[in-house]
Scaffold this active site. Structure first.
Site, PDB file in Angstrom:
ATOM      1  N   TYR A  42       0.843  -1.198   0.000  1.00 38.44           N
ATOM      2  CA  TYR A  42       0.000   0.000   0.000  1.00 38.44           C
ATOM      3  C   TYR A  42       0.872   1.239   0.000  1.00 38.44           C
ATOM      4  O   TYR A  42       2.053   1.205   0.353  1.00 38.44           O
ATOM      5  CB  TYR A  42      -0.950   0.017   1.196  1.00 38.44           C
ATOM      6  CG  TYR A  42      -0.315   0.333   2.532  1.00 38.44           C
ATOM      7  CD1 TYR A  42      -0.142   1.649   2.965  1.00 38.44           C
ATOM      8  CD2 TYR A  42       0.090  -0.691   3.391  1.00 38.44           C
ATOM      9  CE1 TYR A  42       0.426   1.934   4.194  1.00 38.44           C
ATOM     10  CE2 TYR A  42       0.653  -0.415   4.630  1.00 38.44           C
ATOM     11  CZ  TYR A  42       0.817   0.899   5.024  1.00 38.44           C
ATOM     12  OH  TYR A  42       1.376   1.184   6.245  1.00 38.44           O
ATOM     13  N   CYS A  43       0.274   2.354  -0.417  1.00 37.99           N
ATOM     14  CA  CYS A  43       0.969   3.632  -0.334  1.00 37.99           C
ATOM     15  C   CYS A  43      -0.025   4.702   0.086  1.00 37.99           C
ATOM     16  O   CYS A  43      -0.614   4.616   1.163  1.00 37.99           O
ATOM     17  CB  CYS A  43       1.709   3.968  -1.621  1.00 37.99           C
ATOM     18  SG  CYS A  43       0.737   3.885  -3.123  1.00 37.99           S
ATOM     19  N   ARG A  44      -0.280   5.692  -0.778  1.00 37.85           N
ATOM     20  CA  ARG A  44      -1.078   6.837  -0.347  1.00 37.85           C
ATOM     21  C   ARG A  44      -2.539   6.781  -0.781  1.00 37.85           C
ATOM     22  O   ARG A  44      -3.343   7.556  -0.290  1.00 37.85           O
ATOM     23  CB  ARG A  44      -0.455   8.126  -0.880  1.00 37.85           C
ATOM     24  CG  ARG A  44       0.901   8.415  -0.255  1.00 37.85           C
ATOM     25  CD  ARG A  44       1.650   9.480  -1.017  1.00 37.85           C
ATOM     26  NE  ARG A  44       2.918   9.791  -0.369  1.00 37.85           N
ATOM     27  CZ  ARG A  44       3.953  10.305  -0.988  1.00 37.85           C
ATOM     28  NH1 ARG A  44       3.889  10.564  -2.283  1.00 37.85           N
ATOM     29  NH2 ARG A  44       5.066  10.555  -0.337  1.00 37.85           N
TER      30      ARG A  44
END
Length: 222
Positions: free
Chosen positions: A181-183
């Site tokens: 995951y990121c932003r």
């Protein structure tokens, strides 16, 4: 007897104050800076690197944001560290993203155009990942920059910034699923990591939700 203030004058002055924020947010670059600061505190140099702007340009944008009290700063040694001026700024930005996606058809089109390039990338919901984490059947990678991870992350996640993924591939166990995951849903970081790990033979998923100022959200920027 003192006369009552003019209602018209009061309204004019009030809306002029509101317009200060509106004018401040009329720049796409300032919106990006606020989005980056929603991930956690950052120096001017770090903001310049992540936004691919010069330090001078970032400094000018930060001064405008500072004048509107949307950001604040403190000094840590020789560095000036900026943060959002108030948690309400983050809440406002999320409302802005929701409004833009709801009202601007171009955003939906851009989202579809972006995602069609990754048809083979499988996604999992936050609930699905949490269930797998609890069962010990998945490894969760946070591929944002290290500073963002330190500022806040999902419990159980491992910090492997995208620019360091090549160093860690060989140490990742291949007998367990991986999620990244990121932003948020438009963040390219997690998608790039998923594609890279797929090519290496891992069973890997992209987590659509992104981490945003201490909470999970589907409505956040790149």
């Amino acid at each position: 007897m003192e006369s009552l203030p003019s209602a018209r004058k009061f309204k004019d002055e009030l809306y002029q104050q509101y317009a200060r924020i509106g004018k401040c947010l009329s720049s796409d670059k300032r919106l990006e800076i606020l989005s980056l600061l929603s991930q956690g505190p950052k120096s001017v140099e770090n903001l310049a690197q992540q936004s691919e702007m010069s330090v001078a340009n970032v400094s000018r944008h930060l001064q405008i944001l500072l004048d509107a009290r949307l950001v604040k700063f403190n000094k840590q040694g020789t560095y000036v560290i900026y943060t959002l001026g108030d948690p309400e700024v983050s809440n406002f930005l999320l409302s802005l993203w929701r409004l833009c996606e709801s009202q601007l058809a171009d955003i939906s089109r851009m989202k579809e155009d972006f995602l069609q390039h990754f048809d083979d990338v499988q996604t999992l919901s936050l609930d699905e990942v949490m269930d797998k984490l609890e069962a010990g059947t998945i490894i969760l990678l946070d591929v944002r920059p290290t500073g963002d991870f330190v500022a806040g992350h999902m419990p159980g996640a491992i910090s492997i910034p995208i620019d360091e993924i090549d160093e860690y591939i060989q140490s990742l166990p291949r007998d367990i699923d991986v999620a990244a995951y990121c932003r948020g849903p438009f963040c390219i970081y997690s998608t790039e990591v998923v594609k890279k790990l797929q090519n290496e033979g891992f069973t890997v998923y992209r987590l659509e939700e992104g981490y945003w100022n201490g909470m999970w959200s589907l409505k956040c920027p790149l």
